[in-house]
Design a protein around this motif. Sequence first.
Motif, short mmCIF file in Angstrom:
data_model
loop_
_atom_site.label_atom_id
_atom_site.label_comp_id
_atom_site.label_asym_id
_atom_site.label_seq_id
_atom_site.Cartn_x
_atom_site.Cartn_y
_atom_site.Cartn_z
N ASN A 210 37.13 40.12 16.97
CA ASN A 210 38.17 39.08 17.01
C ASN A 210 38.50 38.73 18.41
N ILE A 211 37.60 38.24 19.06
CA ILE A 211 38.10 37.77 20.27
C ILE A 211 38.24 36.57 20.31
N ARG A 212 39.37 36.04 21.11
CA ARG A 212 40.05 34.66 20.93
C ARG A 212 40.11 33.97 22.20
N VAL A 213 40.03 34.76 23.22
CA VAL A 213 40.13 33.99 24.78
C VAL A 213 39.18 34.46 25.52
N LEU A 214 38.40 33.54 26.16
CA LEU A 214 37.40 33.73 27.13
C LEU A 214 38.12 33.29 28.52
N PRO A 215 38.61 34.37 29.41
CA PRO A 215 39.12 34.16 30.52
C PRO A 215 38.07 34.13 31.59
N ARG A 216 38.32 33.21 32.55
CA ARG A 216 37.40 33.18 33.66
C ARG A 216 37.59 34.43 34.44
N TYR B 13 26.28 47.51 23.83
CA TYR B 13 26.29 46.81 22.42
C TYR B 13 27.48 47.40 21.80
N LEU B 14 28.49 46.32 21.72
CA LEU B 14 29.62 46.51 21.16
C LEU B 14 29.98 45.86 19.96
N TYR B 15 29.45 45.62 19.31
CA TYR B 15 29.50 44.52 18.23
C TYR B 15 29.82 45.14 17.10
N ASP B 16 30.49 44.62 16.16
CA ASP B 16 31.39 45.13 14.73
C ASP B 16 32.08 46.42 15.09
N ASN B 17 33.25 45.91 16.08
CA ASN B 17 34.35 46.83 16.68
C ASN B 17 35.51 46.00 16.20
N GLN C 163 28.10 50.26 18.82
CA GLN C 163 28.27 49.46 17.73
C GLN C 163 28.85 50.29 16.35
N ASN C 164 29.40 49.39 15.61
CA ASN C 164 29.71 49.81 14.36
C ASN C 164 30.61 51.12 14.39
N ASN C 165 31.83 50.88 15.17
CA ASN C 165 32.88 51.98 15.36
C ASN C 165 34.28 51.33 15.03
N HIS C 166 35.16 52.10 15.71
CA HIS C 166 36.48 51.52 15.57
C HIS C 166 36.90 51.55 16.92
N ILE C 167 36.41 50.73 17.84
CA ILE C 167 36.86 50.75 19.16
C ILE C 167 37.64 49.56 19.58
#
Length: 694
Positions: free
Chosen positions: A130-136, A104-108, A81-85
């Motif tokens: 900034n995730i927009r789509v949840l693909p199946r 944990y990949l939040y705040d990227n 978390q808290n990176n620029h990935i």
Amino acid sequence: MALEGVAESRDWLFMLLLCLTLMAEVLEFAAASTQGLGDIDMGDSYCPSVCRCDEDFIYCNDRGLSAIPPLPPSATVLYLQNNHIDNAGLPTSLEHLTTVRVIYLYDNELDDFPLHMPPSLRELHLQDNNIRVLPRATLARLPLLEKLHLDDNSVSTVSIEDQAFVDNPRLRLLFLSRNHLSSIPSGLPAALEELRLDDNRISTIPTHAFRGLSSLRRLVLDGNLLANQRIADDTFARLSNLTELSLVRNSLQKPPLNLPGATLQRLSLQDNAITHMPRGSLDGMRHLQRLDLSGNNLTTLPRGLFRDLDSLAQLLVRGNPWYCNCNLRWLHDWLHARGNTITVRGLTCQGPERVRDMALRDLTSQMEECETTAPAAGAAGAAGSRDRAAGGGIAGSSTTLSPLQGSLFTLRSRRPSLGFPDAGLDFKLSSSGVGKNLALNVKALSHDSIRVTWSVAQPTTSFRLSWLRQGSSAAMGSITETLVQSDRREYLLTSLQPLSSYIICIVPLATSSGAKGAMTGEEVDPDNEPVCAKTETASPRQDTSQDQGQGSEQLTTLPLAGIIGGASALVSLALILAIFCWYSHRAGCLTNRDHYTRNNSRKTKQYDDYIESGTKKDTTILEIRSPGFQMTPMATREPLQPKPLREDYIIHTIFPPNGTGIYKAPHHMTNTAGYGTNRGYREGGIPDLDYSYT
């Protein structure tokens, strides 16, 4: 022979050198083989240089990374978390890490749902991206996923693919707070236990929204656009295992219908627009432990509302304008009966004035003044009065009409006696109405409140007050009802719509006994017709203009007061100035008079001109050769009036050669004053010799 010995020695040296070279090659090969085996043994414990490793926990958070570095295959928990990935920084080798359980990949800087996640993943944190789509298809790669955190992203209802979670049968927790959802996502897994959809744009909940979610235990819908009219009647009834429901910061006017009372333990309804709690809205909630009604517009609660709340431990009702009259006597008694088993916060009276800012529990003497009276209707009526005094008579039956939650826009009533006037009548309703035994008057106080007052000729047990908001057409509107106790003669309707027409009707209720003696209730007296009146709420701008008009009326009184105050100040200033001028003039006159007397009365006051002018006196003869006088000391003569330390002088008149005195006045001048002009001592009868004392 010597040459042969040298050649033999040379051969032996060559053989020895060859053997040493072969031995060195063998030793080097053995060392290389040993190092290779060591690298193979240490491969599982390799830790990236930019990260910190603690056994199977890899800490790469807050490192400013734009891509995930190579990770050891034994890792189980990854802190990234808290990176620029971004999505390009996710290597495909992640899906080969079969031991990873939590990431944990939040705040990227992820724009899409991440691919190539380990299939063994149980918990995934993707908040603040900034995730927009949840693909199946992508979610199908995570069949073991149990917890998915997608808070603070850009997910909308249309961007969730149909049946997106169908391949995640183990998903128990789904967080979608602070996204762009306008409705409940469809196709949620049946194993879901906790669902957070707070701070979205959800305005409608259809009947099938929670279909199949029988395992759901916690549902949070705070901060949405929910209203009673847009929630289906049996929406929450399907949630048979729900223990916590939160509907904070919505637009509810009363609790939703058909709540799962058998299992509900925590109900949060604060910061809505609830004006009344219908009797029976909390029935069956025997396991409810915490009820929060703070921040609403409640003034009273109907008797028997808490009759099933045996397990209630916390009651939070702050921020409500409680009117503590006899209508809340039952709640006062109920709280005292519960004692210390319940914690109450915010039950502070705002009216009447004599009990303002007092807690309801402390109104012992005021509540003792209340008397519960009800007309008896035979033996059953008398028994009903005794039950009412014990707090159970009214609780046994509901007299408040609760219209369908999803169909409030109707004029049809369940009781014929509560019908509103037909829009096609040939007369118009006014702001007052008069019936056979009752007179009604309504008045709009502001853009969202109406005051209702009435008077009744005969005593009654209670009143049913109904108000209808007319829509764009005469046949459409919304009905709201409440039950008012018999001792009240006014009621304040709040949280109304501005610029709307309201029809308010009131009808007295009478107690009657049915065919079954156990069933008692209140019915509309057939001799009393509903009395109705009509009024219209004002515009918020009109309220502002009225306030400004009142302010201008107050300002009109200011010029007169200013004129009076200014005149008083000017008069006071002029008086002070006059006194100052008078005092200055008087002081100046005294100074001039003193100066005049000092200059013109030297004989009487006997001032010494030499002392005043600072001239040093000479005891010798002072002789003025021009016409004047001379001074000689009187050393041999005795003073007429001896005084200590005083010198006496005799002034001799010096006559000019022509025999005229210097004090002889011309013939054309007269001596009228006796001082102030030159005078002749000889002509005035004054001796030539005079005394001067200094």
